[in-house]
Design an enzyme around this catalytic site. Structure first.
Site, PDB file in Angstrom:
ATOM      1  N   GLU A  76       0.775  -1.233   0.000  1.00 49.74           N
ATOM      2  CA  GLU A  76       0.000   0.000   0.000  1.00 49.74           C
ATOM      3  C   GLU A  76       0.815   1.297   0.000  1.00 49.74           C
ATOM      4  O   GLU A  76       0.332   2.320  -0.470  1.00 49.74           O
ATOM      5  CB  GLU A  76      -0.945   0.000   1.219  1.00 49.74           C
ATOM      6  CG  GLU A  76      -2.013  -1.079   1.165  1.00 49.74           C
ATOM      7  CD  GLU A  76      -2.932  -0.910  -0.021  1.00 49.74           C
ATOM      8  OE1 GLU A  76      -3.426   0.214  -0.246  1.00 49.74           O
ATOM      9  OE2 GLU A  76      -3.147  -1.898  -0.745  1.00 49.74           O
ATOM     10  N   SER A 354     -29.647 -29.427 -27.870  1.00 54.16           N
ATOM     11  CA  SER A 354     -30.706 -28.945 -28.765  1.00 54.16           C
ATOM     12  C   SER A 354     -31.460 -27.741 -28.216  1.00 54.16           C
ATOM     13  O   SER A 354     -32.278 -27.147 -28.932  1.00 54.16           O
ATOM     14  CB  SER A 354     -31.694 -30.082 -29.062  1.00 54.16           C
ATOM     15  OG  SER A 354     -31.067 -31.079 -29.843  1.00 54.16           O
TER      16      SER A 354
END
Length: 734
Positions: A76, A354
């Site tokens: 950080e 399908s």
């Protein structure tokens, strides 16, 4: 003029000085004094799904291993131990972006992050930015670096509802922070940048999490906190973490609901941290009764799918969407989130089989072809690159395309859909163009990255592509909604703690997705596709899904080797997709039976919809529009010349109604009603030749000039001729 500028600058500096002096450093700990919990509700806005609150445990800095501290600094703010507590370039960049009308940028240094997260609100305004700057400067003077780092590590958010390094250590690794290993500390430091996303258990951000983790390890090497040898040892993979939240908040299906809602909010710009810190009230689209119905249908309709009996690699997914709104009213992602974090609806996918065919059909109708178009019905046919039946000399053909049952040489598009005729749909997809099929499917919400790899494969028409249940539910909802697609979503509204609207969310809506220059009637295309899919349920492969009180349209789907099976269907108001698949891509066999789309998935779909449609008006589908014109890509065989039919019993062949006379029927005693002993060659003596020959033209003597034997003359002893009746004479009393 110069004096005016100088005076203005002096005044500005004075104002800054006054503002700095009047900005106090708030007392430590008031973040803990305002702990909040976010609440998630079902769609009634009253019934709670669960609460997600603050989880924090304060500790001293000397309890935190040095390598953990250094990992956070490497992630950080690598200059933390030497900088003044704020970044001049960061503040300048934020002010510049704000002046240009952009969104205010976040803090950069650890001290600035502490000032923002621990002391200030989330408002991204210029005034808050200056307060952050002033507090950062004062913190640097009033508190030492060690105290700032301790406060930061006790308050920063790490995801999974864990605030502070101690809560994070226990949440991710089930151990106190004192016992963390260097790789574990580096992972926690990596998460800080984007908590809720950078999580080792997040399938969506796995690569980014690993990249950020390596960035932290590399920073530790550069700051001298980690040796190069240890870097090589740790960088290969992420350390193992606990499964996502093991508390009751996420047990059962609640975890699926809350996690999905959080992910959706994050995509709308509301982070998990923001949700929790502000105690937001999230009203979802989930209907509690329908959620229960989906679970019941998935787990109890089929004995083999019960959680205690279902095979390890068999998965069930159900997604149910309102056709006109896109709201996800129910889903089944798995039995228990804590045991199966990977939901089967948004993350899970299987080959479409399908169930992909309706998008091919919609494409053909959109391009101007009608439902009466004739396509190939014969099984085992091969096709050339133009979609015509392959002939020698045509080049490389497709493989022989099998059908599940026998069909005539040519079938129309309704029958092709009803009986899921593979040859018909392979030919149709090749004729309309697979790129156009992909375009239609994408317009209906199917992810393009699942379709693009198959853009040159005729197997796309048979659903070799993977697809998610939520995509299918929303895609078929487009047919029910007259050709308008609405993005499926799970958030109804976002409220603040005082029940005011916190933010209004928006969802994608696309109208007339089936219209084209050739066929502008998008609603007509949708109606025709629905008509074809109605036949699937009324007399085709999906009859097991029929509902007793309302019309249903839908399509079955079964992949090669029965690895995945589907039934996707809808009533006018709601569309639901059901899939059962094997994630090892092995044949799906349950209780010794090979599963097909028209069997178990259709049965599960019906069980859910019977409950979900209770008290729902039984609406009707629109009538088919029969858009487009007929095309002929297959030919019906020419009928054979009609043959003269056999004569029925007692029927005589005439010029108007000819029939083939059975030779036996030309003889009196061979006709029905004649008793035994009847002589074909001896007619009743009283019958004149004319009548006899009219009835029996083939009788001996009727075809020559000689008279047949006549009846005897009356004898003198007979006062009048005796009338002879009875079936043996072919006569009856008049």
């Amino acid at each position: 003029m110069l004096g005016v500028v100088a005076l203005g600058f002096l005044s500005f500096c004075t104002l800054i000085g006054v503002a700095y002096a009047m900005t106090p450093v708030p007392e430590a700990g008031n973040e803990d004094a305002t702990k909040t919990a976010a609440i998630f509700y079902y769609n009634d806005g009253k019934t709670e799904i669960g609460r997600v609150g603050t989880n924090r445990e304060l500790i001293e800095l000397d309890q935190i291993p040095k390598h953990v501290q250094e990992a956070v600094i490497a992630a950080e703010n690598r200059s933390f131990r030497s900088d003044p507590g704020f970044s001049v370039t960061g503040i300048g960049r934020a002010v510049w972006v704000n002046l240009r009308g952009g969104e205010m940028q976040g803090g950069s240094t650890i001290t600035q992050q502490l000032a923002k997260n621990y002391y200030l609100s989330d408002d991204r305004t210029m005034s808050r930015k200056f307060k952050e700057l002033f507090i950062s400067v004062k913190l640097g003077k009033e508190k030492g670096k060690e105290q700032i780092l301790q406060d930061y590590l006790n308050t920063i958010y790490f995801g999974r509802q864990a605030y502070g390094i101690q809560a994070a250590s226990k949440t991710y690794f089930n151990r106190p922070v004192e016992k963390l290993q260097p790789d574990q500390g580096a992972l926690l430091a990596a998460i800080i940048q984007r908590p809720g996303q950078l999580d080792p258990r997040s399938e969506d951000y796995a690569d980014e999490t690993l990249s950020r983790y390596r960035y932290v390890l590399d920073g530790m090497v550069k700051t001298g906190a980690l040796s190069q040898a240890d870097f090589q040892r740790y960088q290969a993979k992420l350390p193992l973490t606990r499964p996502l939240n093991t508390n009751g908040t996420f047990a059962g299906d609640k975890g699926y609901m809350i996690k999905r809602a959080m992910l959706e909010l994050d995509r709308q710009g509301i982070s998990e941290d923001e949700i929790i810190k502000n105690g937001l009230h999230i009203v979802t689209t989930f209907d509690k009764k329908k959620m229960a119905a989906a679970r019941e249908a998935a787990e109890k309709t089929i004995r083999a799918l019960h959680p205690k009996r279902i095979p390890k690699h068999v998965n069930v997914g159900i997604a149910s969407v309102e056709s006109k709104t896109g709201k996800v009213v129910a889903f089944y992602g798995g039995h228990d989130f804590l045991k199966h974090e990977y939901d089967n609806v948004w993350k899970g996918s299987a080959q479409a089989g399908s169930a992909m065919k309706p998008y091919v059909l919609a494409t053909a109708l959109k391009e101007g072809w009608s439902l009466r178009t004739l396509v190939e019905g014969r099984s085992g046919m091969k096709f050339n690159s133009e979609g015509d039946v392959w002939q020698p000399g045509d080049g490389d053909p497709t493989i022989p395309i099998p059908n599940g049952h026998q069909e005539p040489p040519a079938v129309d598009l309704v029958r092709a859909t009803q009986n899921s005729v593979n040859t018909a749909y392979v030919q149709l997809g090749m004729k309309v163009g697979l790129s156009d099929v992909i375009g239609t499917a994408e317009s209906a919400g199917i992810a393009g990255d699942r379709l693009a790899p198959h853009k040159h494969s005729y197997g796309l028409s048979l659903g070799i592509n993977s697809i998610r249940p939520i995509e299918q539910a929303a895609g078929y909802a487009t047919f029910a909604n007259g050709g308008t697609y609405i993005q499926p979503h799970v958030i109804e509204k976002v409220l603040s703690k005082d029940k005011r609207v916190y933010r209004t969310l928006t969802w994608t809506k696309k109208r007339n997705i089936f219209s084209s220059e050739t066929t502008p009637d998008s609603a007509g295309v949708a109606a025709d596709v629905t008509h074809a899919m109605r036949s699937v349920v009324t007399g085709g492969t999906g009859v097991a899904a029929a509902l007793p009180d309302r019309p249903v349209a839908g399509k079955t789907g079964t992949t090669d080797k029965n690895v995945a099976t589907w039934f996707v269907g809808y009533v006018p108001q709601m569309s639901t997709a059901v899939t059962i698949y094997n994630d090892e891509k092995k044949p799906l066999v349950l209780d010794g039976a090979v599963v097909q789309g028209g069997s178990y998935p259709a049965s599960v779909w019906r069980a859910y919809m019977l409950e979900a449609t209770k008290n729902m008006e039984a609406e009707q589908f629109p009538q088919p529009a029969y858009v487009g014109t007929q095309q002929r890509f297959a030919t019906l065989p020419k009928p054979k010349p009609s043959e003269t039919p056999e004569c029925r019993p007692n029927q005589q062949s005439t010029a108007e109604k000819p029939c083939k006379q059975n030779p036996d029927q030309t003889k009196p005693c061979r006709r029905p009603g004649f008793p035994r002993g009847c002589n074909d060659d001896q007619p009743p003596p009283e019958n004149p030749k004319q009548k006899w020959c009219e009835r029996f033209p083939n009788y001996p003597g009727c075809n020559d000039d000689e008279d047949p034997p006549g009846p005897p003359s009356p004898t003198p002893t007979d006062p009048e001729p005796r009338q002879r009746f009875g079936p043996q004479y072919g006569r009856a009393p008049e």
